[in-house]
Design a protein around this motif. Structure first.
Motif, PDB file in Angstrom:
ATOM      1  N   SER A  71       0.850  -1.183   0.000  1.00 49.13           N
ATOM      2  CA  SER A  71       0.000   0.000   0.000  1.00 49.13           C
ATOM      3  C   SER A  71       0.893   1.243   0.000  1.00 49.13           C
ATOM      4  N   PRO A  72       0.454   2.336  -0.635  1.00 46.27           N
ATOM      5  CA  PRO A  72       1.218   3.585  -0.587  1.00 46.27           C
ATOM      6  C   PRO A  72       0.995   4.371   0.703  1.00 46.27           C
ATOM      7  N   ASP A  73       0.107   3.886   1.552  1.00 51.54           N
ATOM      8  CA  ASP A  73      -0.237   4.586   2.791  1.00 51.54           C
ATOM      9  C   ASP A  73       0.719   4.154   3.907  1.00 51.54           C
ATOM     10  N   PRO A  74       1.483   5.076   4.499  1.00 49.48           N
ATOM     11  CA  PRO A  74       2.417   4.690   5.568  1.00 49.48           C
ATOM     12  C   PRO A  74       1.726   4.112   6.789  1.00 49.48           C
ATOM     13  N   ASP A  75       0.450   4.425   6.977  1.00 48.77           N
ATOM     14  CA  ASP A  75      -0.284   3.864   8.109  1.00 48.77           C
ATOM     15  C   ASP A  75      -0.534   2.368   7.957  1.00 48.77           C
ATOM     16  N   ASP A  76      -0.323   1.841   6.744  1.00 54.00           N
ATOM     17  CA  ASP A  76      -0.510   0.409   6.521  1.00 54.00           C
ATOM     18  C   ASP A  76       0.772  -0.393   6.764  1.00 54.00           C
ATOM     19  N   ALA A 124       5.980   9.543   1.366  1.00 50.29           N
ATOM     20  CA  ALA A 124       5.388   9.385   2.692  1.00 50.29           C
ATOM     21  C   ALA A 124       5.907   8.129   3.385  1.00 50.29           C
TER      22      ALA A 124
END
Length: 252
Positions: free
Chosen positions: A192-197, A221
């Protein structure tokens, strides 16, 4: 970052305090605890304004900025040049938790968690490491060698794990020897490109790695979660790691 976190040495420095009451008294204790000198008139280096009337507080802040001071206005973050974080004191180790004035309660809650997590003797460990620097420089003469030694000793489960209790910090530091591990390379395949993942393991590796190789498509990010002093290469992993590396990552 909305603010630059810094630690200011206040020993012997004049700090202006405007106002009375519990809030002003709390700031006075804070300043004096850091070695500063609380004064109620200029000259000074920085200032705290603890006034109940909003217009009066804003006027004082404007006046003091005109004299070149950085100003903190209690409970009015929009008027502040700097904010005061929640503090975990394990001197000389000091942790500061700030929210830019968004929520003092959140900062307090995080401080309480950290207080429970960090050993009481953490400051003693820091002092022992500082005292050993000259001796370590003799046995490990290069910057890379010293970094590898300290990184290995301070890693989770290492001889100087900062979250572990050390009954005799001086003896623990003296006994670390050449604890640097062999260089290692770990690959992280992002889903995922989301750092929260990112998983906890992936975050831990990003914080430990001193070298990061990554595909051009890896989002900034994600890279922002890595340790700030890590070397970063938007390139394939070479056949041989650069000399002096301890933990390298390949992000793709």
């Amino acid at each position: 970052m909305h603010s630059l976190p810094i630690f200011v040495r206040l020993t012997g420095i004049r700090v202006l305090l405007i106002g009375t009451g519990p809030a002003a008294e709390a700031k006075a204790r804070l300043v004096e605890g850091a070695g500063g000198v609380v004064v109620h008139d200029l000259p000074a280096r920085i200032a705290f304004v603890a006034l109940d009337d909003p217009a009066e507080a804003e006027a004082e802040a404007t006046r003091l900025r005109g004299h070149g001071l950085l100003v903190n206005v209690v409970d009015r973050p929009a008027l502040c040049d700097f904010t005061v974080p929640a503090i975990v004191d394990r001197s000389p180790v000091i942790l500061a938790v700030g929210t830019g004035g968004a929520s003092a309660s959140l900062a307090k809650a995080l401080r309480e968690r950290l207080e429970a997590l960090l050993p009481a003797g953490l400051g003693g460990l820091a002092s022992a490491i500082f005292a050993a620097r000259a001796a370590v420089a003799v046995t490990h003469p290069t910057i890379d060698a010293r970094r590898r030694l300290w990184d290995a000793a301070l890693a989770p489960g290492g001889a100087l794990d900062p979250l572990a209790d050390h009954d005799d910090a001086t003896a623990a530091v003296a006994g670390i020897g050449d604890a640097a591990p062999s260089p290692e390379l770990t690959e992280i395949v992002l889903t995922s490109p989301d750092p929260d993942d990112l998983t906890l393991r992936q975050l831990r590796l990003l914080n430990q790695a001193d070298t990061i190789f990554h595909d051009a498509a890896v989002p900034p990010a994600i890279l922002a979660r890595a340790r700030r002093d890590a070397d970063r290469f938007a390139a394939p992993v070479p056949a041989t790691l650069p000399p002096g590396r301890t933990v390298a990552l390949h992000l793709r």
